[in-house]
Design an enzyme around this catalytic site. Structure first.
Site, mmCIF file in Angstrom:
data_model
loop_
_atom_site.group_PDB
_atom_site.id
_atom_site.type_symbol
_atom_site.label_atom_id
_atom_site.label_comp_id
_atom_site.label_asym_id
_atom_site.label_seq_id
_atom_site.Cartn_x
_atom_site.Cartn_y
_atom_site.Cartn_z
ATOM 1 N N GLU A 207 -3.539 6.088 1.523
ATOM 2 C CA GLU A 207 -3.269 4.691 1.872
ATOM 3 C C GLU A 207 -4.323 4.237 2.868
ATOM 4 O O GLU A 207 -4.478 4.825 3.941
ATOM 5 C CB GLU A 207 -1.875 4.564 2.480
ATOM 6 N N LYS B 81 0.826 -1.224 0.000
ATOM 7 C CA LYS B 81 0.000 0.000 0.000
ATOM 8 C C LYS B 81 0.854 1.266 0.000
ATOM 9 O O LYS B 81 0.583 2.208 -0.746
ATOM 10 C CB LYS B 81 -0.905 0.012 1.235
ATOM 11 N N THR B 82 1.872 1.295 0.869
ATOM 12 C CA THR B 82 2.668 2.520 1.007
ATOM 13 C C THR B 82 3.388 2.854 -0.297
ATOM 14 O O THR B 82 3.341 3.991 -0.782
ATOM 15 C CB THR B 82 3.682 2.370 2.151
#
Length: 765
Positions: free
Chosen positions: A170, A125-126
């Site tokens: 995110e 995600k990051t």
């Protein structure tokens, strides 16, 4: 939540928002967004950080530690998942009736003021959030963003841009709050079993992702390589897939080289062009496809997207290079799930290191227990693995679950060498000492394991500087060499820098390097008559034992011996050369350098009784040779060599027949065996006081065979303390203190130690 969002959009009537736990990456991002929106923002935390200092410069009112008065007059209080109900600030807010919201609720309210884009998934995600924000920014759509880590290419983990309508965020699925968002577009990278401290299983996780997708008004972009993501997204009318094959966006002709990955992007059969990423790994190629698909939906051309991706440098703690030289590379990665570890190790292997060494910090007891077998399997891709204690996060321990759980799982899957190293604070000692030239070290985990890599990287800079000073092939160097391997008592913590010079010039250069930089420097020989404390030795320890320091040359009735030559060897060489006078050296456990410095002796003879000349490195860094009559030597003390470093010495003997020499050697050996213990010791502990010999005094005081821990007074000789196995320096020092105290109380004798006691009681480096 709608009312909260509406109030956030009224900058002319700014809200007073207080953030509890503002130093964390997620909360600090909210602070940046709220400040950018024009609100009055305060925050508290138990620590300050570079991030809180940056936010204070931007307008944050910060206080530390957590306190009740900081929430006074707040319109709303936001708290992170790490904050417990009993937190003083949170309790005060609730008692005062101030509205309190979770971090994700606040983010959802902010996201609702824009056309939100939520990047979701178990892994990646990051990086994908950062990639997407970077691509959209380069595409001139002026996105706001919120990412869960420091992003160098974006300048900060969060940013509010009034000019644009889009916001990339995110989305954290760990506590089910993913279902709060109502985005325009959603990206689903993957869906796996994770965060099982909150979820009951995969079906529970699917429910949360399904809620997010049902609340998404625009496109759903998903990875076709993930079966669960495909199950949840594939049948939706507004879905767009990406993957290696059979997807809307496909990567072909993949090439990994030199820390980069390049590939062609095929969109529904059309070759859009080639992308080269500045970050390695096939998983990042998939992340890039997601960003490309999102860019197209948001009106950014492929050419603009590909140019942006070429300049993407990654996020902090996502395969982040902390140190790089021709000898060693240190990587830090946030991976804490088996799938993430597998991707990281695959990327690492693509860079072709000689060995991959992993320091893994398991994150949460529940995850360690549930996924231990998977961790044990994927870690087989490393060449050597060290495992720390479990990072608990907010969990309580689970009986039988520890770092050893991971090691046991690894043993069940293969024979990769793995061991537990305990706390992160001390893990760098074992790991750093195990590193070899050509290694890649990866610190893996979502806790504070990166601290160990930072320490190793810091010290590796100095170590390689020292190696450069010596020149190629003139020294061997190590980090954190355990002194218990190099002392006759077999105790002692690590030396911060361990250097084995092979030439006099190398020795001199190392000493000069240290003195110019204020680095403490010590010379260690055989390690007899020495006690190193458990905290080890800060600075450089020089061990001159090989090369010129191990040479012995007979010239007539003299012998020239390097500082690293053991006295036993010197006695043996003299015997073979037919020279007598060296027999007493057979019973001395140390070497020439230490013997010269201490004027060691036995059987009525001292080292300087036979010295003709000494070559040494003086205080000015000059190598000099002096005759015996120019050097003052006393009982166990040579002042000149307290300030200088002995390099070699010439000793004199006299010719004799083999039989006479052999008889004297046997006499020396017999006396030693009958009067000294065979167990590991440092030699005589105390100097002999005037009252009586130290050994007799210790016996008179009743200490024979007494012990502290694994350190014990020898039965054979009261002035010896022996190591019965894994004794600590603290054990030995405790026994010494008891003896000295009783000698003072009962005999009025101030016992002085003959053994040198050096080093630190606690770990300082």
């Amino acid at each position: 939540m709608k009312d909260f969002s509406e109030r956030l959009m009224q900058p002319d009537v700014p809200m007073r928002v207080h953030l509890i736990g503002v130093a964390g990456s997620g909360m600090s991002g909210l602070a940046s967004l709220l400040l950018g929106m024009g609100h009055n923002v305060s925050g508290c935390d138990r620590v300050t950080s570079a991030e809180t200092e940056r936010l204070q410069r931007a307008g944050l009112a910060f206080s530390s530690p957590h306190n009740a008065h900081s929430v006074a007059d707040a319109d709303v209080v936001v708290y992170s998942s790490a904050i417990r109900d009993e937190n003083v600030a949170l309790a005060a807010a609730r008692e005062s009736g101030i509205p309190t919201v979770r971090r994700a609720e606040c983010l959802a309210a902010i996201l609702a003021t824009k056309d939100g884009i939520v990047i979701s998934g178990t892994h990646g995600k990051t990086t994908t959030s950062a990639m997407s924000a970077h691509v959209l920014r380069r595409g001139a759509v002026h996105p706001s963003h919120y990412v869960g880590a420091e992003i160098p290419v974006l300048g900060a983990n969060a940013h509010w841009d009034e000019r644009g309508e889009l916001m990339v965020a995110e989305g954290d699925e760990s506590d089910g709050t993913l279902a709060l968002y109502q985005p325009k577009h959603a990206v689903v990278l993957n869906v796996e079993e994770e965060h099982l401290d909150f979820y009951s299983g995969i079906n529970h996780i699917k429910q949360v992702f399904t809620t997010l997708l049902d609340r998404t008004s625009g496109c759903v972009i998903y990875c076709g390589e993930c079966p669960v993501a495909t199950e949840l997204c594939g049948s939706r009318e507004n879905s767009i897939s990406y993957g290696w094959s059979d997807a809307d966006y496909v990567a072909e002709n993949i090439k990994e080289q030199g820390g980069t990955i390049a590939f062609d992007v095929i969109h529904q059969g059309e070759n859009l062009g080639r992308v080269e990423l500045g970050v390695p790994g096939r998983h990042n190629a998939l992340n890039a496809l997601a960003s490309i698909a999102l860019a197209a939906v948001c009106g950014v051309s492929f050419n603009d997207a590909s140019r942006a991706l070429a300049t993407f440098a990654g996020a902090r703690r996502r395969f982040e290079t902390k140190y790089l030289s021709s000898r060693l590379r240190v990587i830090d990665d946030y991976g804490h799930h088996p799938t993430e570890l597998a991707a990281t190790l695959q990327t690492a292997r693509s860079l072709n290191p000689k060995r991959i060494v992993v320091l893994f910090q398991p994150h949460r007891f529940s995850r360690t227990q549930k996924l231990a077998d998977d961790f044990g399997r994927v870690l087989q891709a490393a060449d050597r693995v060290f495992v720390t204690d479990v990072y608990p996060a907010s969990e309580l321990p689970i009986d039988g679950v520890s770092g050893q759980t991971i090691v046991d799982a690894m043993k069940a899957h293969g024979n990769i060498q793995a061991e537990v190293v305990g706390s992160v604070q001390q893990a760098h000692y074992a790991v750093g000492n195990a590193l070899k030239e050509g290694d890649m070290l990866i610190t893996l985990g979502a806790g504070n394991v990166h601290e160990a890599g930072t320490k190793i990287s810091r010290d590796q800079v100095v170590l390689e500087d020292i190696l450069g000073e010596c020149g190629e092939g003139n020294a061997k160097v190590h980090l954190y060499e355990l002194m218990r391997k190099h002392t006759t008592m077999l105790v002692g913590g690590p030396a911060q820098f361990w250097v084995e010079p092979l030439t006099h010039n190398c020795f001199a250069r190392v000493v000069r390097y240290c003195r110019e930089r204020g680095i403490p420097v010590r010379v260690l020989g055989r390690g007899s008559n020495l006690l190193v404390r458990d905290g080890g030795i800060r600075g450089v320890v020089i061990h001159p034992s090989k090369g010129v320091f191990g040479e012995v040359v007979v010239e007539g009735d003299t012998i020239i011996a390097g500082a690293g030559v053991r006295f036993k060897k010197l006695a043996s060489v003299a015997q073979k050369a037919g020279l007598t006078g060296f027999e007493w050296m057979e019973g001395i456990p140390g070497n020439v350098g230490g013997g010269l410095r201490m004027n060691a002796g036995a059987m009525g003879t001292e080292t300087f009784d036979q010295v003709v000349e000494v070559t040494f490195l003086d205080e000015d860094g000059e190598i000099r040779t002096r005759n015996r009559d120019e050097i003052k030597a006393f009982y166990r003390n040579v002042p000149e060599l307290r300030r200088s470093f002995a390099l070699s010495a010439r000793f004199i003997g006299s010719a004799s027949n083999h039989g006479t020499i052999q008889q004297k050697m046997e006499t020396s050996m017999g006396k030693r065996r009958s009067s000294q213990p065979l167990a590991a010791s440092a030699g005589c502990i105390f100097k002999n006081p005037e009252l009586m010999p130290a050994g007799m005094l210790v016996d008179t005081l009743g200490f024979k065979d007494s012990s502290v821990g694994k350190a014990r007074v020898s039965l054979e000789h009261g002035n010896f303390i022996v190591n019965d196995g894994k004794a600590s320096a603290q054990d030995v020092l405790g026994l010494i203190d008891q003896i000295r105290t009783k000698a003072k109380q009962e005999k009025s004798v101030e016992l002085e130690t003959e053994v040198q006691i050096i080093g630190e009681d606690t770990f300082l480096f």
